[in-house]
Structures are given as C-alpha cells and as structure tokens.
Motif scaffolding. Sequence first.
Motif, short mmCIF file in Angstrom:
data_model
loop_
_atom_site.label_atom_id
_atom_site.label_comp_id
_atom_site.label_asym_id
_atom_site.label_seq_id
_atom_site.Cartn_x
_atom_site.Cartn_y
_atom_site.Cartn_z
N PHE A 61 20.61 -1.17 41.41
CA PHE A 61 20.00 -0.53 40.24
C PHE A 61 20.56 -1.03 38.91
N THR A 62 21.50 -1.99 38.94
CA THR A 62 21.98 -2.63 37.72
C THR A 62 21.86 -4.14 37.88
N PHE A 63 22.11 -4.88 36.78
CA PHE A 63 21.95 -6.34 36.78
C PHE A 63 23.04 -6.89 35.85
N GLU A 64 24.25 -7.06 36.40
CA GLU A 64 25.43 -7.28 35.57
C GLU A 64 25.95 -8.71 35.65
N PRO A 65 26.02 -9.42 34.51
CA PRO A 65 26.54 -10.78 34.53
C PRO A 65 28.05 -10.79 34.74
N ILE A 66 28.53 -11.84 35.35
CA ILE A 66 29.96 -12.06 35.53
C ILE A 66 30.42 -13.02 34.45
N VAL A 67 31.51 -12.70 33.78
CA VAL A 67 31.87 -13.39 32.54
C VAL A 67 33.31 -13.90 32.57
N MET A 68 33.60 -14.73 31.59
CA MET A 68 34.98 -15.06 31.24
C MET A 68 35.33 -14.29 29.98
N ALA A 69 36.60 -14.03 29.77
CA ALA A 69 37.05 -13.36 28.56
C ALA A 69 38.35 -14.01 28.10
N TYR A 70 38.55 -14.04 26.80
CA TYR A 70 39.77 -14.65 26.28
C TYR A 70 40.20 -13.95 25.00
N ARG A 71 41.46 -14.09 24.70
CA ARG A 71 41.97 -13.57 23.43
C ARG A 71 41.45 -14.42 22.28
N LEU A 72 41.13 -13.77 21.19
CA LEU A 72 40.57 -14.48 20.04
C LEU A 72 41.52 -15.58 19.56
N ASP A 73 42.84 -15.31 19.62
CA ASP A 73 43.78 -16.31 19.11
C ASP A 73 43.97 -17.49 20.06
N LEU A 74 43.29 -17.47 21.23
CA LEU A 74 43.31 -18.65 22.09
C LEU A 74 42.77 -19.87 21.35
N ALA A 75 41.77 -19.62 20.48
CA ALA A 75 41.14 -20.71 19.75
C ALA A 75 42.12 -21.43 18.81
N LYS A 76 43.24 -20.80 18.49
CA LYS A 76 44.25 -21.46 17.66
C LYS A 76 44.97 -22.57 18.44
N HIS A 77 44.93 -22.46 19.75
CA HIS A 77 45.67 -23.39 20.61
C HIS A 77 44.77 -24.39 21.32
N MET A 78 43.53 -23.99 21.60
CA MET A 78 42.64 -24.84 22.39
C MET A 78 41.20 -24.35 22.25
N MET A 79 40.27 -25.21 22.63
CA MET A 79 38.85 -24.83 22.60
C MET A 79 38.56 -23.84 23.73
N PRO A 80 37.99 -22.67 23.44
CA PRO A 80 37.68 -21.72 24.51
C PRO A 80 36.69 -22.32 25.50
N PRO A 81 36.75 -21.91 26.76
CA PRO A 81 35.84 -22.46 27.77
C PRO A 81 34.45 -21.82 27.70
N TYR A 82 33.44 -22.67 27.89
CA TYR A 82 32.06 -22.18 27.94
C TYR A 82 31.45 -22.37 29.32
N THR A 83 32.07 -23.21 30.14
CA THR A 83 31.56 -23.47 31.48
C THR A 83 32.72 -23.44 32.47
N HIS A 84 32.39 -23.47 33.75
CA HIS A 84 33.43 -23.53 34.77
C HIS A 84 34.20 -24.84 34.68
N ALA A 85 33.51 -25.93 34.33
CA ALA A 85 34.19 -27.21 34.16
C ALA A 85 35.17 -27.15 32.99
N ASP A 86 34.79 -26.48 31.91
CA ASP A 86 35.71 -26.30 30.77
C ASP A 86 36.97 -25.57 31.21
N LEU A 87 36.77 -24.51 32.00
CA LEU A 87 37.91 -23.73 32.46
C LEU A 87 38.84 -24.59 33.30
#
Length: 356
Positions: A130-156
């Motif tokens: 009865f629901t339709f829930e995507p599975i996601v990645m999550a990161y701290r906002l300040d991760l971007a200060k150190h590296m590009m956040p991942p957008y795909t599994h290959a990025d991760l």
Amino acid sequence: MNASYRFWLRLACLCLGGLPLSWTTASWADRAQAQTPLVVAAALDHQVVAPLLQAFERAYPEIALDYRDLSTLEVDRYARQADPAPDVVISSAMPWQMARVNEGLAQPLNSPEAREWPEWAKWRDEVFGFTFEPIVMAYRLDLAKHMMPPYTHADLHELLITQPELKGRVTTYSPLRSGVGYTLFQQDARYSPRFWDLVAAMGAADVDLQETTRDMLEGLSEGRYWLGYNLLGSYAMVWAQTHPEVMVQVPKDYALVLMRMAFIHRDAPHPLAARQFLNFLLGREGQRILAGKTPLFSVLPEITGPYTAQRLRDQVGDHLYPIPINATLLAFVDPQRRDAFMDRWMREIQILDAAK
C-alpha cells in the motif's frame, strides 16, 4: 420519569456545567466497552504514519486502535508466534511477508477496495503493498566540502575506494539483523553487476552496520557518519525536513522501491475491524492521506499529491525498480539461499556483522 422530563433535565444539567456525574461516567464507560479492539503489528514508524492512523481513528471511533511499532524481524516473530495473534500485520520486509502468506497465515480480503487494487501491488487478494517508497542515499551537507556527493551507485563505489576520509564514517543496514536490509541487498545483487565490489569497498571503509534507518539518520545528524546507503526514503525525507544538515539523494542510475505489505492475520481476534482498517489503507481516503501528509507515497494512480507513485516515476523516469510482489520473493527466505548470500557477504565485507 417520562422522555420529555428526561430531555429537559439533561438540557438543564448541560447549561449548569454538565450532566450528573453518574450519567457522565456511565456514558464514557459504555463507550469504552463498546469499542472493538484492533491490534496492528507494524514495522512502520508511528511518527511517519501518524496522519493516516489519526484519520482512521476519526473515521472509526468505535474501534480502539492498538498500533505496535516494531522492527521487521519482531513483526515476523509476532505474526508467527503470538497468542493471541495480531489482527493486521504490516512490514517492509517483503520476502518475510510473502512467506507468511504462503504458509497460510493470511485471510483473503473480499472487498471493492481489494478487487480494484492494482494487480502488481497484491497477491491473491491476501497481501497488499500500500506504499511506494524509494530507497535513497543520505549524506551530511558538509560532505561537499571534502568531496563530490554521490549521485549513483558507481559514484558511491568510487568515493569509497578513493577517499580515505570516509573510513569509519559510512553506514548502511545489517542484512543479518534487519529483514528490510537483507531484502534490499538481495535486490542490489540482482540489478548491479558490481554489487559485490561495492560491498567489499564498504568493508574496506569500515562501514558501520545498523538495524534501522533511524539509527543511520541519527548518526548522520550527530556527525558520526558522513554518508548513508540504502536508507528508507520515507524516513529520510521526514528527517531532513527538521535536520537541514542531512541531504537525501535518490540514486540516478537505479533506485529500488519497496512497498509496505499488509495482511489480515488468519487468526485475527477482530477480523471485522481488521477488514475496515485494511480497506481504509487501500481506499481513496487513506491513499490521499499517504500522498498528501506522509512521504510514504501512495499507490493508486488516480490519487494526486506531492507523494505519489506516479509523481515519483515522473521525477526519476525509467530508473525506478519496484520490488515485485510475487512468488519470486519466496526464494529470498529460502534457508540455503540466505546462508549462501550471508556467507559471501561476510567474506566480501570482512567485518563481524554482530559486532557492528
């Protein structure tokens, strides 16, 4: 005392501040006694689903809803062992739900809502997604200060093998201690040819394995983690609304989608109330509340709102991979297959799951 006299006496009492104490007490006692209990065992955070539960209670004041918020494995044990049994069983551990239904623990729902429910989101009119829930990645906002956040599994995967700063700062589910975690990793292995490379990379980064999405989100907010993988999108989206340090990313290469599966227990002590509850979940009003007041995403195609399956498809496109509700789920709980999967998991990740 005739009816007319009783009417004017009640009116006078109301004007003076209330009915006689004996009448008031009897009225509330009668109402409480008249309510039908309804026990719902659910692996679904009460805070997230609260708007739906509150709407059901308003619609059915004669039912005393007893909602028990449990883990996926606790729900499964409850469904198999509890005496008395719960009336309704809800879980995101889809293979376990299918297994219990296949064992005969569910009773069919014969109602217009059940008959009209999409075929891809039910099985034998006994269990319903009865629901339709995507599975996601999550990161701290300040991760971007150190590296590009991942957008795909290959990025991760690339981040895990090239960024030593992530060591000890990554989290995901434990497939050993979480039914939904095990389900998601099984699906990852199905869709990603480099899944085991990713598992090995997480192990090399000393990934911290958790039992719930909430545990992962709390660690992200506290700064213990920088990056989380395979979180339930519904929980992560709610969390991010009040925790701006956490960012949520639906993977762009492919995104798994799970459905909370619900069934009425074969031995439900209150089957009529259980049927009313399940019909409410599947009906237009319940689905409208899911779409408008929760991030659980509604299933019915005609429902509109910020959280609907169709809107998610429009945003993500062809990269959504819903976990199907069919007999293939039963293979995931086959003991030999599960043991083989967990043996390889332990070899690739090279950490002690129980110690995490």
